[in-house]
Design an enzyme around this catalytic site. Structure first.
Site, short mmCIF file in Angstrom:
data_model
loop_
_atom_site.label_atom_id
_atom_site.label_comp_id
_atom_site.label_asym_id
_atom_site.label_seq_id
_atom_site.Cartn_x
_atom_site.Cartn_y
_atom_site.Cartn_z
N HIS A 327 0.86 -1.21 0.11
CA HIS A 327 -0.10 0.04 -0.17
C HIS A 327 0.82 1.27 0.06
O HIS A 327 1.85 1.31 0.82
CB HIS A 327 -0.92 -0.04 1.24
CG HIS A 327 -1.93 0.95 1.18
ND1 HIS A 327 -2.03 2.32 1.26
CD2 HIS A 327 -3.35 0.63 1.43
CE1 HIS A 327 -3.01 2.87 1.36
NE2 HIS A 327 -4.00 1.98 1.09
N ARG A 347 -6.14 10.42 0.03
CA ARG A 347 -6.06 10.69 -1.33
C ARG A 347 -7.31 11.10 -1.96
O ARG A 347 -7.39 12.13 -2.73
CB ARG A 347 -5.02 9.95 -1.96
CG ARG A 347 -3.39 10.02 -1.32
CD ARG A 347 -2.72 9.06 -2.09
NE ARG A 347 -2.76 7.84 -1.62
CZ ARG A 347 -2.75 6.51 -2.27
NH1 ARG A 347 -2.57 6.39 -3.55
NH2 ARG A 347 -2.96 5.52 -1.29
O1 MEZ Z 1 -9.22 -1.94 -0.17
C1 MEZ Z 1 -8.48 -1.70 0.51
O2 MEZ Z 1 -7.08 -1.90 0.77
C2 MEZ Z 1 -8.50 -0.48 1.44
C3 MEZ Z 1 -9.95 0.02 1.72
C4 MEZ Z 1 -7.71 0.28 2.04
C5 MEZ Z 1 -7.65 1.70 2.41
O3 MEZ Z 1 -6.68 2.32 1.54
O4 MEZ Z 1 -8.50 2.13 2.90
#
Ligand code: MEZ
Length: 549
Positions: A327, A347
Site C-alpha cells: 500500500h 488521497r
Molecule cells: O481495499 C483496501 O485495501 C482499502 C479499503 C484500503 C484503504 O486504503 O483504505
C-alpha cells in the site's frame, strides 16, 4: 506542541509554503499528470519490489514446483507439517457438521451465513477472535457500481486495467456483477454507510477507478462490515457454532480425494480436534505477517498464510503467489505507527503526496503498485525523501489540504480513526501532514478457484484474500472488502449444493500430509521450520537462544 521533532517541523514549512498554490489548482480541477502506460511499466520494473530478482527463488515441492516465489513464501511451503499425523486418531470426530468454515473474517462469516440460511449445520473455526482479520482492518471503502452513470461493465474494466490485464476474467465478472447486490445486502444487515443529506450514498474515487463507486463508513468501513456480519452469525447459534482460538492446521481428505474436514489446534489447551464435514471453506486471509522483503505491514496479527499452506499440501495450485501489494501510504512516523494503514481515502479526499522540498512528484491516485513505485523511486533513487529520526525514509501526505478543500472539520468527520491514531502522539493531521512509505498490505495471489469459489478438490471451497486470480497482480482499493463477500457467499451457496448431493464420506485420511513431508525429504530440503506458523515470531534471536537454554 507537536509530536514532530524540530527538524521535521522545519521541513514541514516547505510543505506549507507550496500548499496555497496547490489548493488553488486542485480547486480548478488541475492535477499532477498521471504516468503514461509505458512510464508505468518502466517505473514498476525499476522500483517495485515484485520485480526484483533478489529475495525470490523457485519452489522445490508441490503442485507449483519450479515457480519463483518470495523467499518467505517458498520457505513456508518447504516446511513440514506442524502436525504429527501418527498422534491423531481420525476414527472418531470431535465435531461432525455439514460445513466447516476455516477463518472468521468477512469471507468466512459470509459463507457461514448463506449456508446456515439453506439449513446447513456450520462450524466456524478461527485462530484468534471472531472478526480478527484483515476485513476489520480495511478502512477506506467497498466498491460497487450501484450509482447512476456507473455499471458493473465499467467496474469490470477498471479491475482488469488495475490488475494490468493479468486477472482471471470469470472471477472479475462474478465480483463486479455481484457488487450492487452486496452493497444492498450489507444495508439490509444494518450497515451504516456514509450518506448525503438526501439519503443517497456518498461515493468517492479510489486509485484507478473511472467512476465514483467507493462506499464507506468513515475510515472504519471494514470494522462496520465486520460488526454486522459478526452480529448476524452470533444471532444464529442454533446452526452456527464459532470456535475461537482454534486454527485449522491441516485439511482432512477422504480416501476418494474429497475434502472431509480438518484438524484444529486449540491455542489455549494445545489439544487437537478432529472435525468431520461434508464440505470445507478455506477463508484464512493473507500473508502480511510474513513481512515479504522486510516491509512493515498493515495486516492483523494472524495473517500468516495458513490456508495457502494447507491447500497446497492437499494438492491445490496457487495463482500469482509471487505478487504482493504494497500500500503506498503506510505510516513511517512516529515509530509506534510504522506500517499502519493510512487509507487511500485520504488521497480520495484530495491530499497530495510531496517530497522533501514540498513538491508533488506523482499523480496521487495511480494504481497502488505504480504509486508505491513512484514513492520508492523518490526516496531511494532520487534522494528526495524525508529521513525520520530512526533513519527510515518517507514522503509527506498533505492531509491539511482536505480541510482546505472541503471545509474545516472534514478530516475529523471523514477520518476519525486516523485522527485519533496520530493525535495520540500529538500530531493533529488536520493541521500537519503525515509521513508515509509503502507498507505490505495484500496478498495478490493465492489458492486457485473458479467463479463458484471451488478449488480443484471436490468439497473444498475458498474465498477472500487467501485466493488468487480476481485482482491479478494488482488490486484496486475497495475490491478486497467486495471480494471477501462475493466469494464468501458463493462458497457458501455452492457448498450447500455440493453437500446436498455428496455421496457418503469415505474413510478420513491425512495421507496427503505424509506424502508432502516425504516429498520435502526427497527434494533434500533440510528445514527445521514447521507450518502453518499460526503466529508471527518477533522474538529476537538472543531471546530465543535464552529460551532454548
Ligand atoms: O481495499 C483496501 O485495501 C482499502 C479499503 C484500503 C484503504 O486504503 O483504505
Amino acid at each position: 506542541m507537536s509530536g514532530y521533532t524540530p527538524a521535521l517541523m522545519e521541513l514541514i514549512k516547505k510543505v506549507e509554503a507550496t500548499r496555497p498554490a496547490r489548493v488553488e489548482k486542485a480547486r480548478k480541477g488541475e492535477h499532477f499528470p498521471a504516468l503514461t502506460m509505458n512510464e508505468r511499466s518502466e517505473w514498476l520494473k525499476k522500483y517495485h519490489p515484485d520485480y526484483k530478482s533478489e529475495g525470490r527463488r523457485a519452489i522445490r515441492v508441490g503442485p507449483n514446483k519450479g515457480l519463483e516465489l518470495p523467499d518467505e513464501v517458498a520457505s513456508l511451503l518447504e516446511s513440514k507439517s506442524r502436525l504429527d499425523t501418527s498422534a491423531i486418531s481420525l476414527g472418531k470426530a470431535d465435531y461432525t457438521v455439514d460445513l466447516l468454515v476455516i477463518g472468521a473474517g468477512g469471507a468466512g462469516s459470509a459463507a457461514a451465513l448463506v449456508a446456515e440460511e439453506a439449513g446447513l449445520s456450520v462450524l466456524v473455526s478461527t485462530k484468534l477472535r471472531h472478526g480478527d482479520s484483515n476485513t476489520v482492518m480495511a478502512e477506506g471503502g467497498i466498491q460497487g457500481a450501484d450509482q447512476e452513470g456507473d455499471s458493473p461493465y465499467y467496474h469490470y474494466l477498471d479491475v482488469i486495467g488495475g490488475g494490468h490485464f493479468s486477472n482471471q476474467p470469470d472471477l472479475v465478472a462474478a465480483m463486479t456483477n455481484d457488487a450492487p447486490l452486496i452493497i444492498h445486502w450489507l444495508e439490509s444487515l444494518g450497515m451504516m454507510f456514509d450518506k448525503r443529506p438526501d439519503g443517497r450514498m456518498m461515493v468517492r474515487h479510489g486509485g484507478g477507478t473511472s467512476r465514483k463507486r467507493m462506499h464507506s463508513a468513515g475510515d472504519m468501513t471494514g470494522a462496520e462490515i465486520m460488526r454486522v456480519l459478526r452480529d448476524e452469525v452470533r444471532n444464529r447459534t442454533e446452526r452456527i457454532k464459532v470456535l475461537e482460538f482454534s486454527p485449522a492446521v491441516e485439511i482432512i481428505m477422504d480416501e476418494e480425494g474429497r475434502a472431509a474436514g480438518a484438524v484444529l489446534y486449540n491455542l489455549e489447551t494445545h489439544e487437537y480436534y478432529v472435525v468431520a464435514a461434508k464440505a470445507v471453506v478455506i477463508a484464512t486471509g493473507g500473508f502480511g505477517r510474513l513481512h515479504i522483503q522486510g516491509f512493515p505491514t498493515t495486516n492483523h496479527y494472524g495473517a500468516t498464510a495458513d490456508g495457502v499452506v494447507m491447500a497446497y499440501r492437499a494438492g491445490v495450485k496457487l495463482n500469482d503467489m509471487d505478487s504482493t501489494q504494497y500500500h503506498p501510504t503506510g505510516a513511517i512516523f512516529p515509530e509506534q505507527n510504522v506500517g499502519l494503514l493510512i487509507t487511500e481515502k485520504v488521497r480520495g479526499l484530495g491530499a497530495q503526496i510531496l517530497n522533501v522540498d514540498g513538491a508533488q512528484f506523482c499523480f496521487p491516485l495511480e494504481p497502488r503498485d505504480v504509486e508505491s513505485a513512484c514513492i520508492l523511486r523518490e526516496c531511494l533513487d532520487i534522494g528526495k525523501g524525508v529521513v525520520t529520526p530512526t533513519g527510515r525514509h518517507g514522503v509527506w501526505l498533505d492531509s491539511p489540504m482536505i480541510d482546505a478543500l472541503h471545509g474545516e472539520g472534514t478530516v475529523r468527520k471523514e477520518l476519525p480513526a486516523k485522527y485519533i491514531q496520530f493525535k495520540r502522539y500529538d500530531i493533529d493531521i488536520s493541521k500537519l501532514p503525515m509521513l508515509i512509505y509503502p507498507t505490505l498490505h495484500y496478498q495478490n495471489g493465492g489458492i486457485a478457484i473458479d467463479d463458484r469459489s471451488r478449488t480443484t478438490i471436490p468439497g473444498l471451497y475458498s474465498a477472500g484474500e487467501v485466493t488468487g486470480g480476481v485482482h491479478g497482480r494488482n488490486r484496486l482499493m475497495g475490491n478486497s472488502l467486495l471480494d471477501v463477500l462475493v466469494f464468501g457467499r458463493r462458497a457458501g451457496i455452492n457448498a450447500v449444493e455440493y453437500a446436498a448431493k455428496a455421496k457418503a464420506q469415505g474413510k478420513m485420511t491425512l495421507s496427503h500430509v505424509e506424502k508432502y513431508n516425504k516429498e520435502i525429504d526427497e527434494a533434500g530440503i533440510k528445514s527445521e521450520s514447521l507450518s502453518p506458523v499460526l503466529l508471527p515470531d518477533y522474538a529476537p534471536d538472543h531471546v530465543k537462544a535464552r529460551q532454548r537454554g
